[in-house]
Design a protein around this motif. Structure first.
Motif, PDB file in Angstrom:
ATOM      1  N   GLY A  61       0.857  -1.038  -0.104  1.00 20.89           N
ATOM      2  CA  GLY A  61       0.065  -0.072   0.059  1.00 20.89           C
ATOM      3  C   GLY A  61       0.911   1.140  -0.158  1.00 20.89           C
ATOM      4  N   ALA A  62       2.016   1.176   0.537  1.00 13.43           N
ATOM      5  CA  ALA A  62       3.020   2.385   0.485  1.00 13.43           C
ATOM      6  C   ALA A  62       3.495   2.548  -0.896  1.00 13.43           C
ATOM      7  CB  ALA A  62       4.001   2.064   1.713  1.00 13.43           C
ATOM      8  N   ALA A  90       0.946   6.968   0.061  1.00 16.95           N
ATOM      9  CA  ALA A  90       0.354   5.579   0.320  1.00 16.95           C
ATOM     10  C   ALA A  90      -0.802   5.498  -0.662  1.00 16.95           C
ATOM     11  CB  ALA A  90       0.117   5.173   1.686  1.00 16.95           C
ATOM     12  N   PRO A  92      -4.780   4.499  -0.980  1.00 15.16           N
ATOM     13  CA  PRO A  92      -5.984   4.740   0.121  1.00 15.16           C
ATOM     14  C   PRO A  92      -6.624   3.411   0.730  1.00 15.16           C
ATOM     15  CG  PRO A  92      -6.734   5.324  -2.194  1.00 15.16           C
ATOM     16  CD  PRO A  92      -5.137   5.009  -2.387  1.00 15.16           C
ATOM     17  N   ASN A  93      -6.361   2.375  -0.166  1.00 11.17           N
ATOM     18  CA  ASN A  93      -6.996   0.948   0.569  1.00 11.17           C
ATOM     19  C   ASN A  93      -5.816  -0.061   0.894  1.00 11.17           C
ATOM     20  OD1 ASN A  93      -9.057   2.176  -0.554  1.00 11.17           O
ATOM     21  ND2 ASN A  93      -9.528   0.759  -2.154  1.00 11.17           N
ATOM     22  N   LYS A  95      -2.527  -1.639   2.914  1.00  3.50           N
ATOM     23  CA  LYS A  95      -2.303  -2.186   4.733  1.00  3.50           C
ATOM     24  C   LYS A  95      -1.508  -1.280   5.248  1.00  3.50           C
ATOM     25  CE  LYS A  95      -2.007  -6.940   3.313  1.00  3.50           C
ATOM     26  NZ  LYS A  95      -1.005  -8.194   3.121  1.00  3.50           N
ATOM     27  N   LYS A  97      -0.463   2.862   6.076  1.00  5.87           N
ATOM     28  CA  LYS A  97      -1.175   4.165   5.728  1.00  5.87           C
ATOM     29  C   LYS A  97      -0.057   5.370   5.699  1.00  5.87           C
ATOM     30  CE  LYS A  97      -5.046   2.458   5.942  1.00  5.87           C
ATOM     31  NZ  LYS A  97      -5.689   2.118   4.820  1.00  5.87           N
ATOM     32  N   LYS A  98      -0.362   6.397   5.144  1.00  5.94           N
ATOM     33  CA  LYS A  98       0.735   7.577   5.153  1.00  5.94           C
ATOM     34  C   LYS A  98       0.817   8.266   6.621  1.00  5.94           C
ATOM     35  CE  LYS A  98       1.135  12.311   3.279  1.00  5.94           C
ATOM     36  NZ  LYS A  98       0.638  13.260   2.518  1.00  5.94           N
ATOM     37  N   ALA A 100       2.779   6.443   8.656  1.00  2.00           N
ATOM     38  CA  ALA A 100       3.332   5.224   9.554  1.00  2.00           C
ATOM     39  C   ALA A 100       4.618   5.119   9.412  1.00  2.00           C
ATOM     40  CB  ALA A 100       2.630   3.924   9.010  1.00  2.00           C
TER      41      ALA A 100
END
Length: 180
Positions: A61-62, A90, A92-93, A95, A97-98, A100
């Motif tokens: 996801g990143a 990242a 949007p869907n 694992k 998130k921005k 992190a």
């Protein structure tokens, strides 16, 4: 006999002074770096250091991360080293998130690294794979070529997920890839 020993000591002293005077431009701070030998400049560069932006090559996801600190207390990270990074972009869907703070393994580095057989491995970009605290990849796929040096660093799971494994150059200078 004493004269011979004195003569040898003088020759050794002159030899050391000659070597120091030969390398003195390299040791002084007034040396013009534009004329500095390329080998000396290569030793000053590091691989992945603090605030380096890296591409993420898995499906966690990143998309982009920025290195906070290389682990093991080094100044810079090399191929196969683990870093601590902050996610800057990242999906949007995903694992991850921005914002992190994650751990990642460097799987591609733009600076060349020598191999035991005398060849060198170099990639076009800096890239990482996101891992958890146990060292397992967060994503289920790894995109692009990955060097086989990761096997020495005990990241076999990343090699198993990779599409291409860069083994080295063949006789004609082309990189040999294992394609799964």
């Amino acid at each position: 006999m004493l004269r011979d020993v004195d003569y040898l000591n003088q020759c050794l002293t002159l030899s050391v002074i000659a070597r120091i005077s030969y390398f003195s431009p390299l040791l002084s701070s007034s040396w013009p770096w534009s004329e500095c030998p390329a080998t000396l400049l290569q030793h000053q560069r590091t691989f992945i250091q603090m605030r380096t932006v890296l591409k993420v090559v898995d499906n966690s996801g990143a998309k982009k991360v920025m290195c906070i600190q290389p682990l093991k207390g080094r100044k810079g990270a090399r191929l196969g080293d683990t870093i601590i990074a902050s996610v800057k972009e990242a999906a949007p869907n995903g694992k991850v998130k921005k914002g992190a703070v994650v751990r990642g393994v460097v799987v591609r580095a733009a600076m060349q690294r020598g191999r035991c057989d005398g060849s060198e491995v170099k990639f076009d970009d800096n890239a990482v794979v996101i891992i958890d605290k146990q060292g397992q990849p967060v994503g289920s796929r790894v995109f692009g070529p990955v060097p086989h040096e990761l096997r020495k660093k005990k990241h076999v799971k990343i090699l198993a997920l990779a599409e291409h494994i860069a083994w080295g150059m063949d006789y004609f200078g082309f990189y040999v890839l294992d394609i799964w």
